[in-house]
Design a protein around this motif. Structure first.
Motif, mmCIF file in Angstrom:
data_model
loop_
_atom_site.group_PDB
_atom_site.id
_atom_site.type_symbol
_atom_site.label_atom_id
_atom_site.label_comp_id
_atom_site.label_asym_id
_atom_site.label_seq_id
_atom_site.Cartn_x
_atom_site.Cartn_y
_atom_site.Cartn_z
ATOM 1 N N SER A 85 -6.166 -0.693 -2.991
ATOM 2 C CA SER A 85 -6.688 -1.984 -2.556
ATOM 3 C C SER A 85 -6.781 -2.009 -1.039
ATOM 4 C CB SER A 85 -5.777 -3.119 -3.041
ATOM 5 O OG SER A 85 -6.271 -4.382 -2.638
ATOM 6 N N ASN A 86 -7.897 -2.531 -0.540
ATOM 7 C CA ASN A 86 -8.131 -2.754 0.886
ATOM 8 C C ASN A 86 -8.142 -1.449 1.684
ATOM 9 O OD1 ASN A 86 -8.859 -5.020 2.485
ATOM 10 N ND2 ASN A 86 -7.037 -4.673 3.734
ATOM 11 N N ASN A 87 -8.965 -0.532 1.238
ATOM 12 C CA ASN A 87 -9.164 0.719 1.955
ATOM 13 C C ASN A 87 -10.253 0.526 3.006
ATOM 14 O OD1 ASN A 87 -9.142 3.422 2.680
ATOM 15 N ND2 ASN A 87 -10.474 4.057 1.000
ATOM 16 N N LEU A 88 -9.968 0.884 4.256
ATOM 17 C CA LEU A 88 -10.929 0.722 5.348
ATOM 18 C C LEU A 88 -11.592 2.036 5.745
ATOM 19 C CD1 LEU A 88 -8.852 -1.735 7.570
ATOM 20 C CD2 LEU A 88 -10.771 -2.305 6.052
ATOM 21 N N ASP A 89 -11.225 3.126 5.089
ATOM 22 C CA ASP A 89 -11.716 4.456 5.429
ATOM 23 C C ASP A 89 -12.919 4.774 4.542
ATOM 24 O OD1 ASP A 89 -12.187 7.114 5.948
ATOM 25 O OD2 ASP A 89 -10.176 7.812 5.379
ATOM 26 N N ALA A 90 -14.135 4.605 5.074
ATOM 27 C CA ALA A 90 -15.345 4.805 4.281
ATOM 28 C C ALA A 90 -15.479 6.252 3.821
ATOM 29 C CB ALA A 90 -16.578 4.381 5.079
ATOM 30 N N ALA A 91 -15.251 7.201 4.725
ATOM 31 C CA ALA A 91 -15.354 8.615 4.346
ATOM 32 C C ALA A 91 -14.284 8.971 3.323
ATOM 33 C CB ALA A 91 -15.227 9.500 5.586
ATOM 34 N N GLY A 92 -13.080 8.426 3.495
ATOM 35 C CA GLY A 92 -12.012 8.665 2.538
ATOM 36 C C GLY A 92 -12.346 8.094 1.171
ATOM 37 N N HIS A 93 -13.062 6.962 1.141
ATOM 38 C CA HIS A 93 -13.417 6.371 -0.144
ATOM 39 C C HIS A 93 -14.473 7.213 -0.854
ATOM 40 C CE1 HIS A 93 -12.235 2.917 -2.485
ATOM 41 N NE2 HIS A 93 -13.480 2.755 -2.896
ATOM 42 N N VAL A 94 -15.364 7.824 -0.091
ATOM 43 C CA VAL A 94 -16.313 8.762 -0.703
ATOM 44 C C VAL A 94 -15.555 9.926 -1.341
ATOM 45 C CG1 VAL A 94 -18.190 10.387 -0.266
ATOM 46 C CG2 VAL A 94 -18.205 8.146 0.835
ATOM 47 N N ARG A 95 -14.553 10.443 -0.637
ATOM 48 C CA ARG A 95 -13.767 11.552 -1.194
ATOM 49 C C ARG A 95 -13.031 11.117 -2.454
ATOM 50 N NH1 ARG A 95 -12.758 12.279 4.383
ATOM 51 N NH2 ARG A 95 -10.714 11.257 4.215
ATOM 52 N N PHE A 96 -12.552 9.861 -2.465
ATOM 53 C CA PHE A 96 -11.888 9.345 -3.663
ATOM 54 C C PHE A 96 -12.848 9.295 -4.850
ATOM 55 C CE2 PHE A 96 -11.447 5.339 -6.112
ATOM 56 C CZ PHE A 96 -10.374 5.716 -6.916
ATOM 57 N N VAL A 97 -14.050 8.780 -4.632
ATOM 58 C CA VAL A 97 -15.030 8.715 -5.719
ATOM 59 C C VAL A 97 -15.393 10.120 -6.184
ATOM 60 C CG1 VAL A 97 -17.336 7.939 -6.376
ATOM 61 C CG2 VAL A 97 -15.914 6.495 -4.911
ATOM 62 N N ASP A 98 -15.509 11.041 -5.248
ATOM 63 C CA ASP A 98 -15.790 12.433 -5.594
ATOM 64 C C ASP A 98 -14.692 12.992 -6.506
ATOM 65 O OD1 ASP A 98 -17.225 15.053 -5.132
ATOM 66 O OD2 ASP A 98 -15.277 15.555 -4.276
ATOM 67 N N LEU A 99 -13.436 12.679 -6.178
ATOM 68 C CA LEU A 99 -12.320 13.119 -7.018
ATOM 69 C C LEU A 99 -12.432 12.523 -8.425
ATOM 70 C CD1 LEU A 99 -9.527 14.480 -7.401
ATOM 71 C CD2 LEU A 99 -8.503 12.357 -6.501
ATOM 72 N N CYS A 100 -12.762 11.230 -8.516
ATOM 73 C CA CYS A 100 -12.916 10.582 -9.823
ATOM 74 C C CYS A 100 -14.000 11.265 -10.647
ATOM 75 C CB CYS A 100 -13.257 9.108 -9.640
ATOM 76 S SG CYS A 100 -11.979 8.124 -8.839
ATOM 77 N N ILE A 101 -15.108 11.583 -10.008
ATOM 78 C CA ILE A 101 -16.208 12.221 -10.721
ATOM 79 C C ILE A 101 -15.806 13.611 -11.201
ATOM 80 C CG2 ILE A 101 -18.530 13.189 -10.442
ATOM 81 C CD1 ILE A 101 -19.117 10.820 -8.544
ATOM 82 N N ARG A 102 -15.160 14.360 -10.331
ATOM 83 C CA ARG A 102 -14.776 15.725 -10.710
ATOM 84 C C ARG A 102 -13.763 15.716 -11.858
ATOM 85 N NH1 ARG A 102 -16.866 19.356 -7.211
ATOM 86 N NH2 ARG A 102 -17.605 18.531 -5.201
ATOM 87 N N LYS A 103 -12.800 14.812 -11.803
ATOM 88 C CA LYS A 103 -11.837 14.718 -12.897
ATOM 89 C C LYS A 103 -12.543 14.351 -14.207
ATOM 90 C CE LYS A 103 -7.887 15.581 -10.842
ATOM 91 N NZ LYS A 103 -7.010 16.706 -11.263
ATOM 92 N N SER A 104 -13.456 13.395 -14.133
ATOM 93 C CA SER A 104 -14.190 12.976 -15.330
ATOM 94 C C SER A 104 -15.018 14.125 -15.894
ATOM 95 C CB SER A 104 -15.094 11.787 -15.002
ATOM 96 O OG SER A 104 -14.333 10.663 -14.592
#
Length: 365
Positions: free
Chosen positions: A142-161
């Motif tokens: 919640s309340n992440n201000l790191d845009a590049a970090g959030h892209v990496r998070f979504v990338d991780l979600c996609i790869r795991k899926s």
């Protein structure tokens, strides 16, 4: 919806969002009071049988499963109702995750299915006749201000899926990356870089060719028609981002005092109206709105060029909305106007503590 579930806000958002994410049967009912057809996705770590049955009755588009036990309860209730429920498995990732103000995954919490048990949950879901596993849910921060970090998070979600989809030959229709896109309450001029996030997200998806490779087109069409959500979707729950900047909280200064070398402006209001600053132990951004009227026959107390702590009317030292903030001038009778109060303000506050009156709610269209 937990960011702000007021009916005028929902009515304003309904034409421009794909749907609403609800965390209780009460929130689902609020959506249906505004729109009978819009898509609703339903999550939460402690769903009751009544909530599960109610969500099915209100035709939720997706139901987020928090545990293997909850998965079996959903199967049991859906079987009694003679229906099939579309579900996503909520995954508590092991990480690595971006640093954010609150973490729901990557650390021990009550949320989701531990990543090490996801394979077990998939096998169970595939055996159950009254649930239809359509993807995964990753609400991890919640309340992440790191845009590049959030892209990496979504990338991780996609790869795991993708890994689970490949291992179990699982056709995926939805990947819900959850919330987490933040609002900077400490420096309101430096907000989450939405352009950097969306451009980074676009590059990452193009590189992976994720949507083309992991979705099954025939199945997606049926899901889209039945559920009102675009098929083959990467979903986001952007409640804070959508509503925070739309709200203000205004409270009158009723006293000014000094204690132990600190200056206090005490307001008619506080955390029973606007709990976010106290809950997160942070100073919330505000401005002082001058009010020239003064009805008393004695001098009007004021502070000039001072650092003030804005405290509320509750009988607890925790009722503080901002600490040691410099102001050029503040007087009794002026109004403290808090910005970015549209999300997690009134909605999370303990409204009836001490039985003070509720504030007036004004909606501007």
């Amino acid at each position: 919806m937990k960011a702000n579930s007021e009916a005028p806000v929902l009515k304003a958002l309904a034409p421009i969002v794909h749907g609403f994410e609800a965390a209780s049967l009460g929130e689902i009912e609020k959506v249906r009071a505004v729109d009978l057809e819009i898509a609703v996705i339903f999550g939460g770590p402690a769903k009751t049988d009544d909530e599960i049955a109610g969500a099915i009755g209100y035709r939720v588009s997706l139901l987020h499963v928090e545990s293997l036990h909850e998965l079996q309860r959903i199967e049991y209730i859906a079987g009694q109702l003679q229906t099939v429920v579309p579900i996503l498995l909520r995954v508590n990732l092991r990480g690595p995750l971006s640093a954010a103000q609150l973490q729901m995954a990557g650390v021990p919490t009550q949320f989701g299915i531990d990543e090490v048990r996801v394979a077990e949950a998939i096998r169970l879901a595939r055996r159950l006749p009254h649930v239809d596993l359509q993807g995964f849910h990753f609400h991890s921060m919640s309340n992440n201000l790191d845009a590049a970090g959030h892209v990496r998070f979504v990338d991780l979600c996609i790869r795991k899926s993708q890994e689970w989809a490949s291992e179990f030959r699982l056709p995926l229709s939805y990947l819900n990356a959850g919330g987490g896109i933040g609002v900077n309450y400490q420096d309101v001029e430096q907000q989450f870089d939405w352009d950097a996030f969306t451009s980074g997200l676009d590059r990452m998806i193009r590189e992976q060719e994720m949507l083309a490779g992991m979705m099954e087109p025939a199945r997606m069409g049926a899901v889209s028609q039945d559920q009102g959500l675009p098929a083959g979707s990467l979903l986001f729950e952007c409640g804070r981002y959508l509503t925070a900047a739309c709200g203000y909280y205004a409270a009158e200064v009723v006293d000014i005092k000094q204690n132990h070398g600190k200056q206090f402006a005490v307001v008619r209001g506080g955390s029973h109206h606007f709990r976010l600053p106290a809950a997160w132990k942070q100073s919330h951004p505000f401005t002082v709105v001058p009010v020239e009227e003064w009805h008393y026959p004695f001098p009007r107390p004021e502070l000039r060029d001072s650092a003030i702590t804005v405290a509320g009317e509750l009988c607890t030292p925790n009722d503080v909305l901002a600490r040691d903030v410099f102001v050029p001038r503040v007087r009794i009778g002026d109004v403290i106007l808090f910005r970015y109060a549209g999300a997690y303000g009134w909605s999370i506050s303990h409204h009836d503590f001490l039985s003070h009156p509720h504030p007036e709610h004004i909606f501007l269209e």
